[in-house]
Design a protein around this motif. Structure first.
Motif, PDB file in Angstrom:
ATOM      1  N   LEU A 143       0.460  -1.422   0.106  1.00 33.45           N
ATOM      2  CA  LEU A 143       0.116  -0.423  -0.255  1.00 33.45           C
ATOM      3  C   LEU A 143       0.631   1.020  -0.046  1.00 33.45           C
ATOM      4  O   LEU A 143       0.464   2.428  -0.911  1.00 33.45           O
ATOM      5  CB  LEU A 143      -0.923   0.022   1.186  1.00 33.45           C
ATOM      6  N   ALA A 144       2.092   0.998   0.913  1.00 30.77           N
ATOM      7  CA  ALA A 144       2.973   2.472   0.610  1.00 30.77           C
ATOM      8  C   ALA A 144       2.169   3.466   1.011  1.00 30.77           C
ATOM      9  O   ALA A 144       2.587   4.249   0.025  1.00 30.77           O
ATOM     10  CB  ALA A 144       3.745   2.378  -0.736  1.00 30.77           C
ATOM     11  N   ALA A 145       1.736   3.596   1.725  1.00 27.06           N
ATOM     12  CA  ALA A 145       1.083   5.159   2.100  1.00 27.06           C
ATOM     13  C   ALA A 145       2.548   6.139   2.698  1.00 27.06           C
ATOM     14  O   ALA A 145       3.641   5.646   3.127  1.00 27.06           O
ATOM     15  CB  ALA A 145       0.101   4.624   4.171  1.00 27.06           C
ATOM     16  N   ARG A 146       1.636   6.952   2.403  1.00 26.96           N
ATOM     17  CA  ARG A 146       2.703   8.291   2.175  1.00 26.96           C
ATOM     18  C   ARG A 146       2.336   9.105   3.475  1.00 26.96           C
ATOM     19  O   ARG A 146       1.136  10.064   4.116  1.00 26.96           O
ATOM     20  CB  ARG A 146       3.192   8.473   0.547  1.00 26.96           C
ATOM     21  N   PRO A 147       3.311   9.512   3.835  1.00 22.60           N
ATOM     22  CA  PRO A 147       3.291  11.423   4.078  1.00 22.60           C
ATOM     23  C   PRO A 147       1.311  12.023   3.682  1.00 22.60           C
ATOM     24  O   PRO A 147       1.894  12.198   2.299  1.00 22.60           O
ATOM     25  CB  PRO A 147       3.982  11.735   5.148  1.00 22.60           C
ATOM     26  N   GLY A 148       0.904  12.563   4.872  1.00 21.89           N
ATOM     27  CA  GLY A 148      -0.006  13.834   3.428  1.00 21.89           C
ATOM     28  C   GLY A 148      -1.548  13.179   3.066  1.00 21.89           C
ATOM     29  O   GLY A 148      -2.688  13.512   2.657  1.00 21.89           O
ATOM     30  N   GLU A 149      -1.128  11.622   3.265  1.00 20.81           N
ATOM     31  CA  GLU A 149      -2.830  11.207   2.515  1.00 20.81           C
ATOM     32  C   GLU A 149      -3.433  10.848   3.120  1.00 20.81           C
ATOM     33  O   GLU A 149      -3.169  10.667   4.592  1.00 20.81           O
ATOM     34  CB  GLU A 149      -1.897   9.569   1.776  1.00 20.81           C
ATOM     35  N   ARG A 150      -4.478  10.463   2.740  1.00 26.16           N
ATOM     36  CA  ARG A 150      -5.657  10.350   3.443  1.00 26.16           C
ATOM     37  C   ARG A 150      -6.081   8.964   3.240  1.00 26.16           C
ATOM     38  O   ARG A 150      -6.553   8.508   2.439  1.00 26.16           O
ATOM     39  CB  ARG A 150      -7.322  10.701   2.955  1.00 26.16           C
ATOM     40  N   ALA A 151      -6.023   8.133   4.561  1.00 29.87           N
ATOM     41  CA  ALA A 151      -6.406   6.299   4.313  1.00 29.87           C
ATOM     42  C   ALA A 151      -7.931   6.095   5.315  1.00 29.87           C
ATOM     43  O   ALA A 151      -8.411   6.568   6.398  1.00 29.87           O
ATOM     44  CB  ALA A 151      -5.290   6.236   5.153  1.00 29.87           C
ATOM     45  N   LEU A 152      -8.024   5.292   4.657  1.00 29.29           N
ATOM     46  CA  LEU A 152      -8.996   4.556   5.186  1.00 29.29           C
ATOM     47  C   LEU A 152      -9.030   3.262   5.521  1.00 29.29           C
ATOM     48  O   LEU A 152      -8.809   2.035   4.634  1.00 29.29           O
ATOM     49  CB  LEU A 152     -10.490   4.765   3.909  1.00 29.29           C
ATOM     50  N   ASP A 153      -9.655   2.757   6.898  1.00 24.61           N
ATOM     51  CA  ASP A 153      -9.645   0.739   7.346  1.00 24.61           C
ATOM     52  C   ASP A 153     -10.665   0.854   7.958  1.00 24.61           C
ATOM     53  O   ASP A 153     -11.418   1.521   8.613  1.00 24.61           O
ATOM     54  CB  ASP A 153      -8.568   0.784   8.592  1.00 24.61           C
ATOM     55  N   VAL A 154     -11.393   0.122   6.551  1.00 23.06           N
ATOM     56  CA  VAL A 154     -12.650  -0.136   6.811  1.00 23.06           C
ATOM     57  C   VAL A 154     -12.819  -1.567   7.530  1.00 23.06           C
ATOM     58  O   VAL A 154     -12.000  -2.723   7.146  1.00 23.06           O
ATOM     59  CB  VAL A 154     -13.358  -0.957   5.167  1.00 23.06           C
ATOM     60  N   GLY A 155     -13.850  -1.809   8.729  1.00 24.37           N
ATOM     61  CA  GLY A 155     -13.724  -2.768  10.076  1.00 24.37           C
ATOM     62  C   GLY A 155     -12.698  -2.982  10.533  1.00 24.37           C
ATOM     63  O   GLY A 155     -12.027  -3.575  10.575  1.00 24.37           O
ATOM     64  N   ALA A 156     -12.134  -2.017  11.307  1.00 24.06           N
ATOM     65  CA  ALA A 156     -11.025  -1.472  12.177  1.00 24.06           C
ATOM     66  C   ALA A 156     -10.945  -2.474  13.049  1.00 24.06           C
ATOM     67  O   ALA A 156      -9.841  -2.522  14.076  1.00 24.06           O
ATOM     68  CB  ALA A 156     -10.851   0.070  12.807  1.00 24.06           C
ATOM     69  N   GLY A 157     -11.697  -3.179  13.617  1.00 21.88           N
ATOM     70  CA  GLY A 157     -11.869  -3.925  15.103  1.00 21.88           C
ATOM     71  C   GLY A 157     -11.851  -3.139  16.267  1.00 21.88           C
ATOM     72  O   GLY A 157     -11.634  -1.907  16.468  1.00 21.88           O
ATOM     73  N   GLN A 167      -3.870   2.060  13.142  1.00 23.69           N
ATOM     74  CA  GLN A 167      -3.058   3.265  14.492  1.00 23.69           C
ATOM     75  C   GLN A 167      -1.194   3.177  13.572  1.00 23.69           C
ATOM     76  O   GLN A 167      -0.917   3.746  13.360  1.00 23.69           O
ATOM     77  CB  GLN A 167      -2.477   2.408  15.416  1.00 23.69           C
ATOM     78  N   VAL A 168      -1.297   1.870  12.594  1.00 16.84           N
ATOM     79  CA  VAL A 168      -0.453   1.380  11.668  1.00 16.84           C
ATOM     80  C   VAL A 168      -0.400   2.722  10.534  1.00 16.84           C
ATOM     81  O   VAL A 168       0.686   3.302  10.517  1.00 16.84           O
ATOM     82  CB  VAL A 168       0.091  -0.094  11.082  1.00 16.84           C
ATOM     83  N   LEU A 169      -1.366   2.638   9.949  1.00 18.03           N
ATOM     84  CA  LEU A 169      -2.127   4.345   9.103  1.00 18.03           C
ATOM     85  C   LEU A 169      -2.007   5.100   8.922  1.00 18.03           C
ATOM     86  O   LEU A 169      -0.736   6.204   8.531  1.00 18.03           O
ATOM     87  CB  LEU A 169      -3.384   3.782   8.084  1.00 18.03           C
ATOM     88  N   ALA A 170      -1.954   5.613  10.719  1.00 16.78           N
ATOM     89  CA  ALA A 170      -2.178   6.528  10.935  1.00 16.78           C
ATOM     90  C   ALA A 170       0.127   7.612  11.124  1.00 16.78           C
ATOM     91  O   ALA A 170       0.049   8.058  10.699  1.00 16.78           O
ATOM     92  CB  ALA A 170      -2.939   6.756  12.397  1.00 16.78           C
ATOM     93  N   ALA A 171       0.236   6.524  11.373  1.00 19.85           N
ATOM     94  CA  ALA A 171       1.729   6.481  11.060  1.00 19.85           C
ATOM     95  C   ALA A 171       2.307   6.777  10.639  1.00 19.85           C
ATOM     96  O   ALA A 171       3.188   7.811  10.181  1.00 19.85           O
ATOM     97  CB  ALA A 171       2.327   5.394  12.032  1.00 19.85           C
ATOM     98  N   ALA A 172       1.923   6.340   8.939  1.00 20.81           N
ATOM     99  CA  ALA A 172       2.133   5.995   8.011  1.00 20.81           C
ATOM    100  C   ALA A 172       2.201   7.474   7.225  1.00 20.81           C
ATOM    101  O   ALA A 172       3.190   8.213   5.965  1.00 20.81           O
ATOM    102  CB  ALA A 172       1.805   4.682   6.917  1.00 20.81           C
ATOM    103  N   VAL A 173       1.139   7.467   7.128  1.00 20.38           N
ATOM    104  CA  VAL A 173       0.539   9.207   6.320  1.00 20.38           C
ATOM    105  C   VAL A 173       0.736  10.874   7.767  1.00 20.38           C
ATOM    106  O   VAL A 173       0.836  11.612   6.851  1.00 20.38           O
ATOM    107  CB  VAL A 173      -1.094   9.088   6.002  1.00 20.38           C
ATOM    108  N   ALA A 174       1.833  10.524   8.512  1.00 20.18           N
ATOM    109  CA  ALA A 174       2.336  11.758   9.439  1.00 20.18           C
ATOM    110  C   ALA A 174       3.298  11.832   9.096  1.00 20.18           C
ATOM    111  O   ALA A 174       4.090  11.187   8.104  1.00 20.18           O
ATOM    112  CB  ALA A 174       2.205  11.533  10.959  1.00 20.18           C
ATOM    113  N   PRO A 175       3.367  13.112   8.823  1.00 18.02           N
ATOM    114  CA  PRO A 175       2.886  14.772   9.504  1.00 18.02           C
ATOM    115  C   PRO A 175       1.873  14.721   8.151  1.00 18.02           C
ATOM    116  O   PRO A 175       1.755  14.528   6.804  1.00 18.02           O
ATOM    117  CB  PRO A 175       3.643  15.303   9.995  1.00 18.02           C
ATOM    118  N   GLY A 176       0.287  15.384   8.365  1.00 23.14           N
ATOM    119  CA  GLY A 176      -0.515  15.655   7.848  1.00 23.14           C
ATOM    120  C   GLY A 176      -1.063  15.388   6.714  1.00 23.14           C
ATOM    121  O   GLY A 176      -2.511  15.993   6.157  1.00 23.14           O
ATOM    122  N   GLY A 177      -1.156  13.476   7.064  1.00 22.02           N
ATOM    123  CA  GLY A 177      -2.353  13.010   6.529  1.00 22.02           C
ATOM    124  C   GLY A 177      -3.226  12.876   7.894  1.00 22.02           C
ATOM    125  O   GLY A 177      -2.922  13.057   8.867  1.00 22.02           O
ATOM    126  N   SER A 178      -4.202  11.699   7.166  1.00 17.13           N
ATOM    127  CA  SER A 178      -5.325  11.427   8.760  1.00 17.13           C
ATOM    128  C   SER A 178      -5.604   9.675   8.031  1.00 17.13           C
ATOM    129  O   SER A 178      -5.265   9.103   7.035  1.00 17.13           O
ATOM    130  CB  SER A 178      -6.537  12.142   7.853  1.00 17.13           C
TER     131      SER A 178
END
Length: 272
Positions: free
Chosen positions: A47-61, A67-78
């Motif tokens: 997936l290679a999430a990058r800073p500033g990107e907007r990520a969606l986790d469907v069925g987050a449990g 949290q992994v996605l949040a760390a990958a898209v920081a700073p500036g992402g969500s």
């Protein structure tokens, strides 16, 4: 407790707050499985999430992968986790806060994602489609919220690959029937590519891993759940169930217990 949304039978059956603890324990146990960890890491890498990107986790449990996605898209992402189960969502929010993660969580449904067209840079969806009667519709919804060039990773189990040993042939057939009945789409894992291409997405890579359980310890929550369900459906007798439990316990003492199932992952993108 009722929910008017077009959600899955799995969600409806587990909406009662009284079962939240059981769900959390099951998800934590699955997250600790080496095969699950490997496949999740494989999917995140592609997936290679990058800073500033907007990520969606469907069925987050419980929110661990959000949290992994949040760390990958920081700073500036969500990173937003969609979770219809209020109890799990509360756990996810608490754990994210304790970890100092920026991951956010929201009530929602895989069939009606709370994003506009093309608003997501990447979407992750793990072990949700198996619980839906119309998984193709959910994948089409994921395709809708992806921007051109946006990426998606789908991970799901194929319950037709479940192996349990030792088990008498007749009992094994009964347990297979029960296993497949617990999911609306038990062969979801093998159909991920089909749904992605059907939604107009381009498949980039596919992977799989066998989720092996400890051969020295019977996975009693799974085994007893299957055994009790098979008796309730009159597929096996109580005597057959008890003999199954005894055989598995004896095998575990010798390090010969076997329980495994295959999980698949497919990464794709929306064409520019």
């Amino acid at each position: 407790m009722t929910d008017p949304r077009p959600t899955s039978a799995f969600h409806a059956a587990n909406a009662d707050p009284a079962v939240t603890g059981r769900l959390v324990a099951a998800l934590d146990s699955q997250a600790a499985n080496a095969g699950v960890r490997r496949l999740r890491e494989w999917a995140h890498a592609r997936l290679a999430a990058r800073p500033g990107e907007r990520a969606l986790d469907v069925g987050a449990g419980t929110g661990s992968e959000t949290q992994v996605l949040a760390a990958a898209v920081a700073p500036g992402g969500s990173a937003l986790g969609i979770e219809p189960n209020a109890g799990l969502r509360e756990v996810a929010e608490r754990r994210a806060a304790e970890a100092g993660s920026s991951a956010g969580f929201r009530d929602g449904d895989a069939l009606a994602l709370p994003l506009g067209d093309g608003e997501a840079d990447l979407v992750r969806c793990e072990r949700v489609l198996q619980h839906l009667t119309d998984p193709a519709r959910a994948v089409a919804e994921i395709a809708r919220v992806l921007r051109p060039g946006g990426r998606v990773a789908l991970l799901d189990t194929d319950w037709h690959t479940l192996l349990l040993h030792p088990v008498e042939p007749a009992v094994g057939a009964a347990l297979a029937t029960v296993t497949r009945a617990t999911a609306a789409t038990p062969d979801a894992g093998r159909r991920l590519t089909q749904w992605l291409t059907g939604a107009g997405l381009t498949v980039d890579q596919a992977g799989a891993d066998v989720l092996l359980h400890d051969p020295r310890a019977v996975t009693w929550p799974i085994v007893k759940g299957l055994g009790q369900a098979a008796v309730a459906r009159d597929l096996i007798t109580e005597e057959q169930r008890d003999r199954l439990y005894a055989d598995l316990a004896a095998a575990a003492e010798q390090g010969a217990f076997h329980l495994s199932v295959t999980m698949f992952a497919v990464v794709a993108h929306r064409p520019e």
